[in-house]
Design an enzyme around this catalytic site. Structure first.
Site, PDB file in Angstrom:
ATOM      1  N   ASP A 111      33.437  84.782  10.357  1.00  0.00           N
ATOM      2  CA  ASP A 111      33.192  85.802  11.356  1.00  0.00           C
ATOM      3  C   ASP A 111      31.686  85.785  11.639  1.00  0.00           C
ATOM      4  OD1 ASP A 111      33.594  88.225  12.925  1.00  0.00           O
ATOM      5  OD2 ASP A 111      32.695  89.285  11.230  1.00  0.00           O
TER       6      ASP A 111
ATOM      7  N   ASP B 169      29.494  88.939  13.337  1.00  0.00           N
ATOM      8  CA  ASP B 169      28.905  90.253  13.071  1.00  0.00           C
ATOM      9  C   ASP B 169      29.189  90.718  11.648  1.00  0.00           C
ATOM     10  OD1 ASP B 169      27.535  91.600  15.338  1.00  0.00           O
ATOM     11  OD2 ASP B 169      29.380  91.124  16.407  1.00  0.00           O
TER      12      ASP B 169
END
Length: 251
Positions: free
Chosen positions: A27, A29
């Site tokens: 991922d 963020d």
């Protein structure tokens, strides 16, 4: 509270069943960088300007429940359940503020470049898989010096379904031409962990901001505080001993 390498869930977990490892998915963020405080600040600024919640700033509980790890469509519905278009317009304005803040303040999660080197040394494939809009994702990856690291960037916006649906992670497997049985994921949110688990892969939860006990509800294989956590390196060492990876086994 953050993750601990002594938690009971961690002591029972292993990545060694993935050998030979082919790929690692990330991922963006909160996983590559500690960006949640910047998102929180950006939303707070925008919401205060319009007098949201009677002018009372949003707190951590509100942020984790309604914003962290979620696609902007879902955030818009959570913030303005009766006026989706207004919510969507606000999220667009917020992203402009976020990119300004990120350009000034973005920092990598502790140990990121150590795990980057581990992956590169083994010739593994890698993808960034995110619900962030493309301008945000590309800016963060560039600011972190990772533009040449990732083989592909998969966006929730460019799939039929964003996380927590498994489609973005399944698309990453397809593009990289790797097996879910030889790939694992790094994620920092409940939404992202659910997506990875639903896609059939083990997920290492990173408790950068979301509490470890909250992440465990989404069933990651284990949680870590950051990439310097000894638990992660114990698991990677065990994986190396079990069979290395599917790209290079010279070491």
């Amino acid at each position: 509270m953050t993750a601990s390498s002594s938690s009971p869930e961690n002591s029972k977990s292993s990545l060694s069943g993935l050998a030979p490892l082919e790929a690692v998915l990330f991922d963006v963020d909160g996983t590559l960088c500690d960006s949640d405080p910047l998102h929180h600040q950006a939303f707070s600024e925008i919401l205060l300007e319009i007098g949201y919640n009677g002018g009372v700033p949003i707190d951590d509980e509100f942020f984790i429940k309604n914003i962290a790890g979620k696609h902007n469509d879902d955030i818009a519905r959570a913030i303005f359940p009766d006026d989706f278009e207004r919510g969507l317009k606000l999220t667009v304005e917020k992203e402009v503020v976020f990119r300004r803040l990120a350009s000034e303040q973005l920092k990598p999660v502790e140990g990121l470049y150590k795990v980057k080197k581990w992956i590169e040394d083994r010739g593994l494939k890698r993808a960034a898989v995110t619900n962030a809009p493309r301008p945000n994702a590309e800016l963060m990856i560039s600011l972190l010096g990772l533009s040449d690291f990732f083989d592909v960037l998969i966006l929730g916006d460019e799939c039929d379904h964003a996380k927590p649906h498994p489609e973005p992670y399944l698309k990453a497997l397809e593009v990289l031409k790797v097996s879910k049985d030889h790939t694992f994921i790094f994620e920092d949110s409940v939404s992202g962990i659910k997506a990875g688990v639903a896609a059939g892969m083990p997920v290492v939860g990173i408790a950068t901001r979301n509490p470890a006990q909250l992440l465990m509800e989404a069933k990651p294989i284990f949680t870590i505080k950051d990439y310097a956590d000894p638990k992660l390196w114990e698991a990677l060492e065990e994986l190396d001993k079990k069979g290395g990876n599917g790209a290079t086994n010279e070491a």
